[in-house]
Design a protein around this motif. Structure first.
Motif, PDB file in Angstrom:
ATOM      1  N   GLY A 230       0.773  -1.238   0.000  1.00  0.00           N
ATOM      2  CA  GLY A 230       0.000   0.000   0.000  1.00  0.00           C
ATOM      3  C   GLY A 230       0.800   1.280   0.000  1.00  0.00           C
ATOM      4  O   GLY A 230       0.208   2.366  -0.034  1.00  0.00           O
ATOM      5  N   ALA A 231       2.125   1.188   0.036  1.00  0.00           N
ATOM      6  CA  ALA A 231       2.932   2.409  -0.003  1.00  0.00           C
ATOM      7  C   ALA A 231       2.814   3.059  -1.379  1.00  0.00           C
ATOM      8  O   ALA A 231       2.837   2.372  -2.404  1.00  0.00           O
ATOM      9  CB  ALA A 231       4.386   2.095   0.299  1.00  0.00           C
ATOM     10  N   ARG A 232       2.668   4.387  -1.400  1.00  0.00           N
ATOM     11  CA  ARG A 232       2.621   5.141  -2.649  1.00  0.00           C
ATOM     12  C   ARG A 232       3.984   5.793  -2.858  1.00  0.00           C
ATOM     13  O   ARG A 232       4.435   6.598  -2.037  1.00  0.00           O
ATOM     14  CB  ARG A 232       1.509   6.179  -2.598  1.00  0.00           C
ATOM     15  N   LEU A 233       4.637   5.432  -3.941  1.00  0.00           N
ATOM     16  CA  LEU A 233       6.027   5.794  -4.170  1.00  0.00           C
ATOM     17  C   LEU A 233       6.150   6.776  -5.325  1.00  0.00           C
ATOM     18  O   LEU A 233       5.618   6.538  -6.417  1.00  0.00           O
ATOM     19  CB  LEU A 233       6.852   4.543  -4.487  1.00  0.00           C
ATOM     20  N   HIS A 234       6.841   7.866  -5.071  1.00  0.00           N
ATOM     21  CA  HIS A 234       7.127   8.845  -6.111  1.00  0.00           C
ATOM     22  C   HIS A 234       8.286   8.330  -6.961  1.00  0.00           C
ATOM     23  O   HIS A 234       9.374   8.037  -6.447  1.00  0.00           O
ATOM     24  CB  HIS A 234       7.492  10.191  -5.483  1.00  0.00           C
ATOM     25  N   VAL A 235       8.053   8.225  -8.276  1.00  0.00           N
ATOM     26  CA  VAL A 235       9.039   7.671  -9.202  1.00  0.00           C
ATOM     27  C   VAL A 235       9.318   8.690 -10.296  1.00  0.00           C
ATOM     28  O   VAL A 235       8.392   9.270 -10.878  1.00  0.00           O
ATOM     29  CB  VAL A 235       8.530   6.351  -9.817  1.00  0.00           C
ATOM     30  N   GLU A 236      10.593   8.902 -10.581  1.00  0.00           N
ATOM     31  CA  GLU A 236      11.015   9.827 -11.629  1.00  0.00           C
ATOM     32  C   GLU A 236      11.739   9.078 -12.741  1.00  0.00           C
ATOM     33  O   GLU A 236      12.478   8.129 -12.476  1.00  0.00           O
ATOM     34  CB  GLU A 236      11.969  10.883 -11.060  1.00  0.00           C
ATOM     35  N   GLU A 237      11.536   9.530 -13.967  1.00  0.00           N
ATOM     36  CA  GLU A 237      12.268   8.985 -15.108  1.00  0.00           C
ATOM     37  C   GLU A 237      13.046  10.114 -15.778  1.00  0.00           C
ATOM     38  O   GLU A 237      12.514  11.191 -16.038  1.00  0.00           O
ATOM     39  CB  GLU A 237      11.310   8.342 -16.112  1.00  0.00           C
ATOM     40  N   HIS A 238      14.306   9.838 -16.053  1.00  0.00           N
ATOM     41  CA  HIS A 238      15.197  10.811 -16.676  1.00  0.00           C
ATOM     42  C   HIS A 238      15.833  10.179 -17.911  1.00  0.00           C
ATOM     43  O   HIS A 238      16.014   8.965 -17.975  1.00  0.00           O
ATOM     44  CB  HIS A 238      16.303  11.224 -15.704  1.00  0.00           C
ATOM     45  N   GLY A 239      16.181  11.014 -18.862  1.00  0.00           N
ATOM     46  CA  GLY A 239      16.847  10.515 -20.055  1.00  0.00           C
ATOM     47  C   GLY A 239      15.869   9.945 -21.063  1.00  0.00           C
ATOM     48  O   GLY A 239      14.649   9.999 -20.887  1.00  0.00           O
ATOM     49  N   PRO A 240      16.385   9.370 -22.152  1.00  0.00           N
ATOM     50  CA  PRO A 240      15.520   8.896 -23.242  1.00  0.00           C
ATOM     51  C   PRO A 240      14.663   7.713 -22.809  1.00  0.00           C
ATOM     52  O   PRO A 240      15.110   6.825 -22.083  1.00  0.00           O
ATOM     53  CB  PRO A 240      16.515   8.485 -24.328  1.00  0.00           C
TER      54      PRO A 240
ATOM     55  N   ALA B  78      23.565  11.790 -19.768  1.00  0.00           N
ATOM     56  CA  ALA B  78      24.451  12.319 -20.810  1.00  0.00           C
ATOM     57  C   ALA B  78      25.006  11.197 -21.678  1.00  0.00           C
ATOM     58  O   ALA B  78      25.386  11.429 -22.831  1.00  0.00           O
ATOM     59  CB  ALA B  78      25.594  13.112 -20.181  1.00  0.00           C
ATOM     60  N   ASP B  79      25.026   9.979 -21.134  1.00  0.00           N
ATOM     61  CA  ASP B  79      25.461   8.805 -21.899  1.00  0.00           C
ATOM     62  C   ASP B  79      24.323   8.178 -22.689  1.00  0.00           C
ATOM     63  O   ASP B  79      24.498   7.129 -23.322  1.00  0.00           O
ATOM     64  CB  ASP B  79      26.018   7.735 -20.952  1.00  0.00           C
ATOM     65  N   GLY B  80      23.125   8.783 -22.637  1.00  0.00           N
ATOM     66  CA  GLY B  80      21.989   8.240 -23.363  1.00  0.00           C
ATOM     67  C   GLY B  80      21.249   7.149 -22.627  1.00  0.00           C
ATOM     68  O   GLY B  80      20.456   6.403 -23.234  1.00  0.00           O
ATOM     69  N   LEU B  81      21.456   7.036 -21.303  1.00  0.00           N
ATOM     70  CA  LEU B  81      20.773   6.016 -20.517  1.00  0.00           C
ATOM     71  C   LEU B  81      19.474   6.555 -19.936  1.00  0.00           C
ATOM     72  O   LEU B  81      19.353   7.751 -19.659  1.00  0.00           O
ATOM     73  CB  LEU B  81      21.677   5.523 -19.387  1.00  0.00           C
ATOM     74  N   ARG B  82      18.528   5.682 -19.772  1.00  0.00           N
ATOM     75  CA  ARG B  82      17.287   5.994 -19.067  1.00  0.00           C
ATOM     76  C   ARG B  82      17.519   5.711 -17.588  1.00  0.00           C
ATOM     77  O   ARG B  82      17.936   4.616 -17.213  1.00  0.00           O
ATOM     78  CB  ARG B  82      16.154   5.126 -19.606  1.00  0.00           C
ATOM     79  N   VAL B  83      17.250   6.690 -16.745  1.00  0.00           N
ATOM     80  CA  VAL B  83      17.472   6.541 -15.308  1.00  0.00           C
ATOM     81  C   VAL B  83      16.149   6.682 -14.583  1.00  0.00           C
ATOM     82  O   VAL B  83      15.420   7.668 -14.763  1.00  0.00           O
ATOM     83  CB  VAL B  83      18.476   7.586 -14.777  1.00  0.00           C
ATOM     84  N   VAL B  84      15.828   5.695 -13.768  1.00  0.00           N
ATOM     85  CA  VAL B  84      14.638   5.716 -12.925  1.00  0.00           C
ATOM     86  C   VAL B  84      15.100   5.831 -11.480  1.00  0.00           C
ATOM     87  O   VAL B  84      15.921   5.033 -11.021  1.00  0.00           O
ATOM     88  CB  VAL B  84      13.799   4.439 -13.114  1.00  0.00           C
ATOM     89  N   ALA B  85      14.616   6.832 -10.777  1.00  0.00           N
ATOM     90  CA  ALA B  85      14.917   6.995  -9.351  1.00  0.00           C
ATOM     91  C   ALA B  85      13.607   7.159  -8.607  1.00  0.00           C
ATOM     92  O   ALA B  85      12.668   7.778  -9.115  1.00  0.00           O
ATOM     93  CB  ALA B  85      15.813   8.214  -9.135  1.00  0.00           C
ATOM     94  N   TYR B  86      13.537   6.599  -7.417  1.00  0.00           N
ATOM     95  CA  TYR B  86      12.300   6.706  -6.646  1.00  0.00           C
ATOM     96  C   TYR B  86      12.610   7.071  -5.203  1.00  0.00           C
ATOM     97  O   TYR B  86      13.707   6.823  -4.695  1.00  0.00           O
ATOM     98  CB  TYR B  86      11.495   5.402  -6.714  1.00  0.00           C
ATOM     99  N   ASP B  87      11.617   7.693  -4.563  1.00  0.00           N
ATOM    100  CA  ASP B  87      11.731   8.044  -3.150  1.00  0.00           C
ATOM    101  C   ASP B  87      11.257   6.869  -2.303  1.00  0.00           C
ATOM    102  O   ASP B  87      10.132   6.388  -2.460  1.00  0.00           O
ATOM    103  CB  ASP B  87      10.865   9.274  -2.826  1.00  0.00           C
ATOM    104  N   GLN B  88      12.126   6.401  -1.396  1.00  0.00           N
ATOM    105  CA  GLN B  88      11.703   5.379  -0.444  1.00  0.00           C
ATOM    106  C   GLN B  88      10.501   5.902   0.354  1.00  0.00           C
ATOM    107  O   GLN B  88      10.340   7.108   0.560  1.00  0.00           O
ATOM    108  CB  GLN B  88      12.843   5.055   0.526  1.00  0.00           C
ATOM    109  N   ARG B  89       9.662   4.981   0.822  1.00  0.00           N
ATOM    110  CA  ARG B  89       8.459   5.400   1.551  1.00  0.00           C
ATOM    111  C   ARG B  89       8.816   6.303   2.739  1.00  0.00           C
ATOM    112  O   ARG B  89       9.736   6.045   3.500  1.00  0.00           O
ATOM    113  CB  ARG B  89       7.648   4.192   2.017  1.00  0.00           C
ATOM    114  N   GLY B  90       8.101   7.422   2.827  1.00  0.00           N
ATOM    115  CA  GLY B  90       8.344   8.408   3.873  1.00  0.00           C
ATOM    116  C   GLY B  90       9.396   9.434   3.541  1.00  0.00           C
ATOM    117  O   GLY B  90       9.550  10.418   4.259  1.00  0.00           O
ATOM    118  N   HIS B  91      10.136   9.233   2.474  1.00  0.00           N
ATOM    119  CA  HIS B  91      11.201  10.145   2.070  1.00  0.00           C
ATOM    120  C   HIS B  91      10.763  10.952   0.849  1.00  0.00           C
ATOM    121  O   HIS B  91       9.942  10.493   0.046  1.00  0.00           O
ATOM    122  CB  HIS B  91      12.461   9.370   1.703  1.00  0.00           C
ATOM    123  N   GLY B  92      11.341  12.130   0.688  1.00  0.00           N
ATOM    124  CA  GLY B  92      11.073  12.936  -0.498  1.00  0.00           C
ATOM    125  C   GLY B  92       9.590  13.150  -0.705  1.00  0.00           C
ATOM    126  O   GLY B  92       8.885  13.633   0.185  1.00  0.00           O
ATOM    127  N   LYS B  93       9.098  12.773  -1.880  1.00  0.00           N
ATOM    128  CA  LYS B  93       7.684  12.971  -2.214  1.00  0.00           C
ATOM    129  C   LYS B  93       6.844  11.714  -2.017  1.00  0.00           C
ATOM    130  O   LYS B  93       5.681  11.690  -2.417  1.00  0.00           O
ATOM    131  CB  LYS B  93       7.579  13.452  -3.669  1.00  0.00           C
TER     132      LYS B  93
END
Length: 317
Positions: A28-38, A66-81
């Motif tokens: 049930g945790a709602r996690l903020h996930v970001e995608e960067h790059g192509p 900058a190397d053309g990689l897709r990067v996914v980063a997420y906030d652990q539950r309770g952290h960030g967003k």
């Protein structure tokens, strides 16, 4: 109230994601996930550590995209967003969340390099043996971390009396919910000492302070209680994918013996990197070294996007 505004420009300012989404884990945790790059690049998934957020990875994300990689980063539950999930502090919850993110951001049959720092690396170890990690992780990166006896091994508080006294002092520190107060010269000095090497630059210390101060104190204490009793050592043997390990020689929170223990017990360690003079916050202190290890794992273990050819074997060489 703490001034927790992140830098607006420069290498430590959080980059603007190409896309964001909310992923709900099995608990049930709602996690903020970001995608960067192509969107079609080879994928690196990053999991941050205790009291941090996606902002912690800012310079590494810039280097990888900058190397053309897709990067996914997420906030652990309770952290960030990612909002806190009451009563859900455990290593199994961390593993649940990582698996939910992998399922959400990777297509069927798609794999990624999965990297974690500190508690984020513990998250990967906690998920070892789970079918989702087996399906979706081509290789892993464990940065500045450990799997057991963290309070006894830590060197933040120079308590006399040996491991028992030191462990007691660090347990108090880990599960303290005392407010940190505003970012100030005093808190910068304390965080520099506790989490970074002696040569850390002023802007790196500032970025660290703002990230750590932004973590809600009850969340900090909740996850600190998990860390003070952590025992993931039996899980190491289940992490059978290729794994690279990086640690700083001046890490006071998870000192070098933790990394060496991982290297000695991983079934398939493909790199052991000890970085002289670095503390615990290695992705901020030396993003180039962290990027190089991740870049190497991508090159060695992920096929280029659209390449369906089978990996070469020794007989093909």
């Amino acid at each position: 109230m703490s001034d927790t505004t992140h830098p607006a420009s420069g290498p430590y300012a959080p980059p603007t994601p190409r896309a964001t989404r909310t992923v709900t884990s099995s608990t049930g945790a709602r996690l903020h996930v970001e995608e960067h790059g192509p969107a079609d690049g080879r994928t690196v998934v990053l999991s941050h550590g205790w009291t941090c957020s996606t902002a912690f990875w800012a310079p590494v994300i810039r280097n990888l995209t900058a190397d053309g990689l897709r990067v996914v980063a997420y906030d652990q539950r309770g952290h960030g967003k990612s909002p806190a999930t009451p009563g859900r502090y455990s290593t199994q919850a961390l593993a649940d969340d990582l698996c939910a993110v992998l399922e959400a951001v990777l297509a069927q049959g798609e794999r990624a390099v999965v990297g974690g720092h500190s508690m984020g690396a513990m998250t990967i170890v906690a998920a070892a043996g789970r079918p989702t990690l087996t399906r979706h992780a081509a290789a892993a990166f464990l940065c500045s971390t450990g799997t057991q006896r963290l309070p006894e091994r830590a060197r933040v508080i120079p308590a006399p009396g040996g491991p028992r006294a030191r462990g007691f002092a660090h347990r108090l520190l880990l599960h303290s919910s005392a407010p940190l107060g505003p970012v100030s010269a005093v808190t910068r000095r304390l965080l520099h000492y506790a989490t970074m090497g002696p040569s850390a630059a002023a802007e790196q210390i500032e970025a660290t302070a703002r990230i750590v101060h932004a973590c809600p104190r009850r969340v900090r204490a909740g996850w600190g209680r998990v860390l003070q009793s952590l025992d993931l050592f039996p899980q190491i043997a289940r992490l059978t994918l290729p794994v690279a390990v990086l640690a700083g020689t001046h890490d006071r929170l998870t000192p070098l013996p933790n990394a060496r223990e991982l290297v000695a017990n991983l079934p398939r360690c493909v790199g052991a990197h000890e970085k002289r003079g670095l503390g615990h916050m290695t992705p901020l202190e030396d993003p180039a070294s962290v990027t190089d290890v991740l870049r190497g794992l991508v090159a060695d273990h992920l096929k280029p996007a659209g390449d369906a050819a089978a990996p070469r074997t020794k007989e093909d060489a």
